[in-house]
Design a protein around this motif. Structure first.
Motif, PDB file in Angstrom:
ATOM      1  N   CYS A   1       1.372  -1.139   0.242  1.00  0.00           N
ATOM      2  CA  CYS A   1      -0.122  -0.216   0.126  1.00  0.00           C
ATOM      3  C   CYS A   1       1.057   1.301   0.399  1.00  0.00           C
ATOM      4  O   CYS A   1       2.190   1.510   0.452  1.00  0.00           O
ATOM      5  CB  CYS A   1      -0.489  -0.001   1.283  1.00  0.00           C
TER       6      CYS A   1
ATOM      7  N   CYS B   1       0.612   3.794   1.862  1.00  0.00           N
ATOM      8  CA  CYS B   1       0.879   3.939   3.159  1.00  0.00           C
ATOM      9  C   CYS B   1       1.931   3.663   3.552  1.00  0.00           C
ATOM     10  O   CYS B   1       2.253   3.944   4.739  1.00  0.00           O
ATOM     11  CB  CYS B   1      -0.101   3.995   4.184  1.00  0.00           C
TER      12      CYS B   1
ATOM     13  N   HIS C   1      -1.394  -3.405   5.402  1.00  0.00           N
ATOM     14  CA  HIS C   1      -1.552  -2.874   4.513  1.00  0.00           C
ATOM     15  C   HIS C   1      -0.470  -3.611   2.975  1.00  0.00           C
ATOM     16  O   HIS C   1      -0.058  -2.985   2.145  1.00  0.00           O
ATOM     17  CB  HIS C   1      -1.938  -1.623   3.956  1.00  0.00           C
TER      18      HIS C   1
ATOM     19  N   CYS D   1      -8.596  -1.396   2.474  1.00  0.00           N
ATOM     20  CA  CYS D   1      -8.898  -0.710   1.465  1.00  0.00           C
ATOM     21  C   CYS D   1      -6.896  -0.715   1.191  1.00  0.00           C
ATOM     22  O   CYS D   1      -5.770  -0.947   2.533  1.00  0.00           O
ATOM     23  CB  CYS D   1      -9.034   0.546   1.315  1.00  0.00           C
TER      24      CYS D   1
HETATM   25 ZN    ZN Z   1      -2.157   1.412   3.245  1.00  0.00          ZN
END
Ligand code: ZN
Length: 97
Positions: free
Chosen positions: A8, A10, A15, A62
């Motif tokens: 991800c 982030c 994630h 997500c």
């Molecule tokens: Zn994330």
């Protein structure tokens, strides 16, 4: 089987999504990490789910794909499409008279 990981944006270690490709037949599936919770929390979540309680933010999380991973994912899906049987399949020919 080929495993392809996509982190991800982030950068959180929880994630990511893993795409698995069967290069012989072109099957692709995803595997998503589920955050572990202590058993009382899981039990509470299960009871709340049974009684229809919904999270205000939804019951999902997500993964934002990184822009630099778009081409890599596109190439993975293109390889799967090339390996997969053509769809729709050719019609079966019956006996001729
Ligand atoms: Zn994330």
């Amino acid at each position: 089987m080929e495993k392809h990981y996509f982190d991800c944006q982030c950068e959180c270690g929880e994630h990511f999504v893993r795409f698995v490709l069967d290069p012989k037949v072109g099957d692709v599936w995803t595997e998503v990490y589920l955050r572990p919770q202590p058993w009382p929390t899981r039990l509470w979540n299960a009871v709340a789910y049974v009684f229809g309680q919904r999270s205000a933010f939804g019951d999902f999380d997500c993964v934002f794909l990184k822009p630099e991973d778009r081409d890599r994912l596109q190439q993975l899906l293109a390889r799967a499409a090339r390996a997969a049987p053509k769809w729709p399949p050719a019609p079966l020919l019956g006996p001729t008279e």
